[in-house]
Enzyme design. Structure first.
Site, PDB file in Angstrom:
ATOM      1  N   CYS A 184       1.839   0.210  -8.713  1.00 41.59           N
ATOM      2  CA  CYS A 184       3.027   0.680  -7.995  1.00 41.59           C
ATOM      3  C   CYS A 184       4.277   0.677  -8.863  1.00 41.59           C
ATOM      4  CB  CYS A 184       3.258  -0.178  -6.756  1.00 41.59           C
ATOM      5  SG  CYS A 184       3.309  -1.935  -7.119  1.00 41.59           S
TER       6      CYS A 184
ATOM      7  N   GLU B 101       5.560  -3.299   1.031  1.00 48.57           N
ATOM      8  CA  GLU B 101       5.637  -3.092  -0.416  1.00 48.57           C
ATOM      9  C   GLU B 101       4.908  -1.776  -0.685  1.00 48.57           C
ATOM     10  OE1 GLU B 101       6.636  -5.408  -3.048  1.00 48.57           O
ATOM     11  OE2 GLU B 101       7.709  -6.588  -1.549  1.00 48.57           O
TER      12      GLU B 101
ATOM     13  N   GLY C  24       0.819  -1.212   0.000  1.00 46.07           N
ATOM     14  CA  GLY C  24       0.000   0.000   0.000  1.00 46.07           C
ATOM     15  C   GLY C  24       0.844   1.249   0.000  1.00 46.07           C
ATOM     16  N   SER C  25       0.304   2.308   0.607  1.00 46.90           N
ATOM     17  CA  SER C  25       0.995   3.600   0.557  1.00 46.90           C
ATOM     18  C   SER C  25       2.014   3.735   1.683  1.00 46.90           C
ATOM     19  CB  SER C  25      -0.029   4.726   0.692  1.00 46.90           C
ATOM     20  OG  SER C  25      -0.524   4.750   2.022  1.00 46.90           O
TER      21      SER C  25
ATOM     22  N   GLY D 291       1.999   2.564   5.494  1.00 39.63           N
ATOM     23  CA  GLY D 291       3.151   1.723   5.836  1.00 39.63           C
ATOM     24  C   GLY D 291       3.748   2.126   7.175  1.00 39.63           C
TER      25      GLY D 291
END
Lengths: 480, 490
Positions: free
Chosen positions: A248, A210, A188-189, A193
């Protein structure tokens, strides 16, 4: 929410029973997953179309196909991965056996994202299962059709006492994060994170993050026109062809020398037309923006008058259909949000520079991205890019395809995350590598023990240098 | 020297921020990336250790009353070994790893390139203040990073010696020591690092990880736990006992993260074990261990009080079967053995980190595995047995950072084995090549040619392309070939 506590307790009990550790159990779960995919392929296509407007080809290429490939690769390699690895033991410790034995971490949490709601949920799940863990999978509420499908269907195929699925938003996520896990895997973002890692710190839970970033595509001058065409095709594919820019590892912006900008823009327009026709809105091959919130976020990026002025193609949008046209911008200001934040949408800024080498400085002035793409035949430039920039991965002369290479670790560095997965890395990321040393009672090395004296000191010094000859001489009284 | 003055005054947030910026600028010059720079720094560490072994021994004597042999062995010699290995293997470690690509990315070639993370922070503990400061630094340098080392203030002589020696021997534009306590560490932790390596306890480990989370900084945490020793019957008792003693009291008097914390053995075997321990202990440390020069003292009065409190607890003091003597003025505690202290007492729940060894008895030796697994995962777990099946069961079911059969602590000397914890005992690992890896980013690199583009990749998407896509990813060679050559036009 006693639901979470109850689930966790059951998962721990299952894990402690040893069931998830058997090869048979792991393989059965993976085979069941393959069955699910093959039985429900049409349903998955429908769910992805509903959530993101993805065409079945995109859905297969980026989601279903990835999961099938991953599961098969894990099935074929599992015994190899589970086998202990020998460690080199110095002669001094003879006879001894040293090895590294992978073992499951225990009960793990996988938090998945909305842009590839099937593969980003199931691919880490495959890793967690292969490594022998019990799993909680938390799906993204932003992709409701896929979330609902997985929540309903996974329990029909997988072992519910070891694998549980949770739907919901930030509140469910936060509730889960309060508990102690043996590992958390998050996609995610960067903002979330940080929250995940902060929550994990309370329990000393290891994490794999990630995240994302602004993945640049460096486009060097390519003398061969068919090379140029191929390069542009790949850039277009990696921007608009992957979830309409919401990926991403999609291309975020392009760096090109000033004299090539017109050629580039022309080629981009032509390719977009070839892919999506005269009216991209009516093309079935174009994915949609996930929801109103992101639609508005993207539209706002274009609000800045200086940014709006830099649009050279596209720019229109349709709120009702959550559609934004493939848009190209030429040199929007570097301080504008479109150039400081990860775009995650169908807007492609082109930044021109005098010499292509300058792209390195521009890239380095931003946080480390998940991927850097460089189209060039100049070997010196390739080496420079490799040595002077840092990113999760680098691809020369293509885009996004590193995702399909099982032998390469997939992960970020710096703000784009840490840890990795895919292939064996998925197995490793959900394992603890336990060092095991086996010794026998004989022979004994007396100088190991107090009371200390100068002989013992000499002996052990030589031992530490693995100076076997010296040791021999010392023992024979021939060394002072 | 400027570096020394800065550290003497005490580092606050501003100074920490300036320090990081300075090192970042240094890193950006690319200097640390060269093989030559890394090897020269590693060789400087070797020279430093060789030239100043005597000073290190003295500093450790001052900080811990550490016996000379322990200092020479477990600090200096181990550090030198680690450094020599890095010097010898660095070229190999730096080589990119070629990996196989499959038909899905054909034609292509791929490799994994290790690169430095950037500017890293190493926070080290007081119990092996020389080794545990420089060993991670060796890994950081080998991987091509700039480093800040923050040694523990609880071992001030070694901390001060490290600051002096690093200042003299190493490249100060890229490698620095910051001395200080909680305030300085906090100031450092507020900065953005590319990696933090912390060796110490779980409480501070959590603080470090939470601080790292703000910047998405990956961490290597080497923590601790209660490392159990299971002792089976039918073994060479003398050898087993000596190895237990060497690992417990012979290593900094129990103040070691992988020291045997407590013993599990059967009710029947316990008396024999206790006798053997008493006998060998006298052999090692004499009749009056408080006078023995071969035992470290307790590091400071805080820990001395902590340990004596463990013994003073109500139902615990009665279970002492050997030792129990202490001398506050010299901070010495004699090797102490307890038999069946209550399971809920402090000594049976906290990491002891001292010269007290509780023995817990069980009916069957297998029962000990459940007891171990009911606690948090330790950094190490030990088993003494001649029974092959028991060995296998132990290795398969007991989870710990590392496991040793028929010895203690030794696995730390084996560079081919990763050293690290799991769960409460830590995350990540180092030693040998694992150190290089811990401070590297493994960058995936894929090389493609412009040719070999499957039209199925691109819009407009059609049913035909879906068919081909399935073939390509599904891996059927023939259909993949068709797909690759675009033999099905749409």
């Amino acid at each position: 929410m006693g639901e979470v506590e109850k689930s966790l307790a059951e998962l721990r009990k299952t894990f402690n029973s040893g069931r998830t550790r058997s090869v048979a159990w792991r393989k059965n779960q993976l085979r069941a997953l393959l069955d699910l995919i093959s039985h429900k392929e049409e349903v998955i296509f429908e769910a992805l179309h509903q959530d993101l407007g993805k065409h079945p080809v995109e859905a297969y290429r980026d989601e279903i196909g990835v999961v099938i490939k991953s599961a098969r690769f894990a099935l074929n390699n599992m015994e190899k991965w589970m086998a202990p690895k020998k460690g080199h033991i110095p002669l001094l410790f003879f006879p001894a056996k040293g090895e590294v034995l992978p073992e499951p971490l225990g009960v793990v949490l996988v938090l998945s994202s909305w842009n590839f709601p099937i593969s980003l949920a199931l691919d880490p799940l495959i890793g967690a299962i292969s490594a022998g863990n019990a799993v909680v999978l938390k799906l993204s509420e932003n992709a409701p059709a896929c979330s609902s499908f997985l929540a309903k269907t996974l329990p029909l195929y997988l072992d519910n006492s070891a694998i549980k699925v949770f739907e919901g938003g930030a509140d469910v996520g936060n509730e889960l994060l309060q508990h102690k896990w043996d590992k958390i895997f998050f996609t995610g973002s960067s903002r979330v994170g940080r929250l995940v890692m902060t929550a994990a710190a309370k329990h000393l839970t290891p994490v794999t993050l990630e995240l994302g970033g602004k993945c640049p595509a460096i486009l060097d001058s390519l003398s061969n026109p068919s090379d140029m065409k191929a390069a542009v095709k790949r850039i277009v594919g990696a921007k608009w062809g992957a979830c309409s820019g919401q990926a991403c590892i999609g291309v975020d912006y392009v760096l090109v020398e000033d004299n090539f900008k017109s050629t580039l823009i022309e080629l981009l327009k032509k390719t977009i037309k070839k892919f999506y026709g005269e009216n991209p809105k009516s093309s079935k091959s174009n994915a949609r923006i996930i929801n109103k919130h992101h639609f508005e976020r993207l539209r706002n990026l274009l609000e800045d008058p200086l940014v709006a002025d830099s649009i050279v193609h596209g720019g229109s949008s349709d709120e009702e259909n959550l559609f934004i046209e493939p848009t190209i911008l030429l040199n929007p200001p570097l301080e504008a949000e479109i150039m400081t934040e990860e775009i995650f949408g169908p807007l492609l800024p082109i930044i021109t520079i005098d010499k292509i080498q300058e792209s390195i400085d521009i890239i380095n002035s931003r946080s480390k991205p998940l991927a850097i793409y460089a189209f060039t035949k100049d070997e010196t430039l390739k080496r420079k890019i490799l040595a002077e920039t840092s990113s999760g991965s680098v691809v020369f002369n293509d885009t996004m395809i590193q995702f399909l290479c099982d032998a390469l670790p997939f992960g970020g560095v710096g703000q784009s995350g840490f840890g990795s997965y895919h292939g064996k890395y998925s197995f490793d990321t959900f394992s603890h590598e336990k060092a095991v040393l086996q010794r026998s009672f004989f022979p004994e090395i007396e100088p190991r023990y107090p009371p200390w004296n100068s002989f013992k000191l000499k002996f052990i010094r030589l031992a530490y240098n693995f100076d076997y000859l010296g040791l021999l001489l010392l023992l024979m009284g021939l060394k002072r | 020297m400027a570096a020394m003055e800065e550290t003497k005054v005490g580092v606050d947030a501003d100074a920490a921020s300036r320090l990081v910026k300075e090192l970042r600028d240094g890193f950006a010059t690319g200097k640390t990336r060269s093989y030559q720079w890394r090897v020269s720094q590693l060789k400087s560490i070797l020279k430093m250790a060789e030239d100043h072994e005597h000073d290190v021994v003295e500093a450790l004597r001052s900080d811990l009353s550490k016996p000379e042999l322990e200092s020479c062995l477990y600090e200096v010699a181990m550090l030198k070994n680690s450094c020599s290995l890095a010097v010898k293997k660095l070229k190999q470690w730096m080589v990119p790893e070629k990996v196989k690509t499959s038909i899905t990315t054909f034609p292509s070639s791929a490799e994994i390139v290790p690169e430095p993370l950037g500017v890293v922070l190493v926070i080290s503990p007081w119990n092996y203040p020389f080794l545990l400061s420089l060993d991670p630094v060796i890994g950081a340098i080998a991987a091509g990073n700039a480093v800040v080392l923050k040694p523990s203030e609880v071992s001030p002589a070694t901390s001060s010696l490290l600051a002096k020696l690093v200042g003299e021997y190493m490249d100060n534009s890229l490698i620095r020591v910051v001395e200080g306590g909680v305030a300085e560490t906090t100031a450092l932790l507020e900065q953005k690092w590319d990696k933090i390596c912390y060796t110490g306890n779980g409480r501070v480990g959590r603080i470090v990880m939470a601080a790292a989370a703000k910047h998405l900084t990956p961490v290597l945490l080497e923590l601790g736990g209660k490392s159990p020793v299971v002792v089976d019957s039918g073994i060479n008792l003398q050898v087993a006992t000596r190895r237990i003693i060497a690992g417990k009291w012979g290593c900094n008097n129990g103040q070691t993260c992988v020291a045997p914390d407590y013993i599990l053995t059967t009710k029947d075997f316990a008396p024999k074990l206790v006798d053997a321990l008493k006998h060998e202990l006298e052999h090692f440390f004499g009749e009056n261990p408080l006078d023995s020069k071969d035992l470290s003292r307790i590091v400071n009065s805080n820990h001395f009080a902590r340990l004596t409190k463990l013994l003073d607890e109500d139902r615990v003091s009665g279970t002492i079967v050997h030792g129990g003597k202490s001398e506050k003025s010299t901070l010495k505690i004699s090797p102490t053995i307890l038999l069946d202290a209550p399971r809920d007492s402090l000594i049976m729940n906290e990491e002891i980190f001292g010269p007290l060894l509780p023995i817990l008895t069980v009916e069957k030796v297998e029962d000990s595995f459940d007891i171990i697994n009911s606690g948090t995962k330790p950094l190490a777990a030990y088993l003494f047995t001649s029974n092959k099946k028991l060995k296998e069961q132990f290795v398969m079911t007991v989870s710990a950072g590392g496991v040793v059969i028929n010895d203690t602590v030794l696995h730390l000397s084996v560079a081919g084995l990763p050293f690290g914890g799991v769960q409460e005992s830590g995350m990540g690992a180092y030693h040998g090549k694992f150190s290089f890896d811990a401070f590297s980013h493994k960058k995936a690199v894929l090389y493609r040619s412009f040719a070999g583009d499957a039209p199925v990749r691109y819009p407009p998407y059609t049913k035909g392309k879906l068919r081909l896509m399935k073939a390509l990813i599904g891996g059927s060679i023939l259909s993949a070939i068709f797909a690759l050559f675009g033999l099905s036009k749409d």
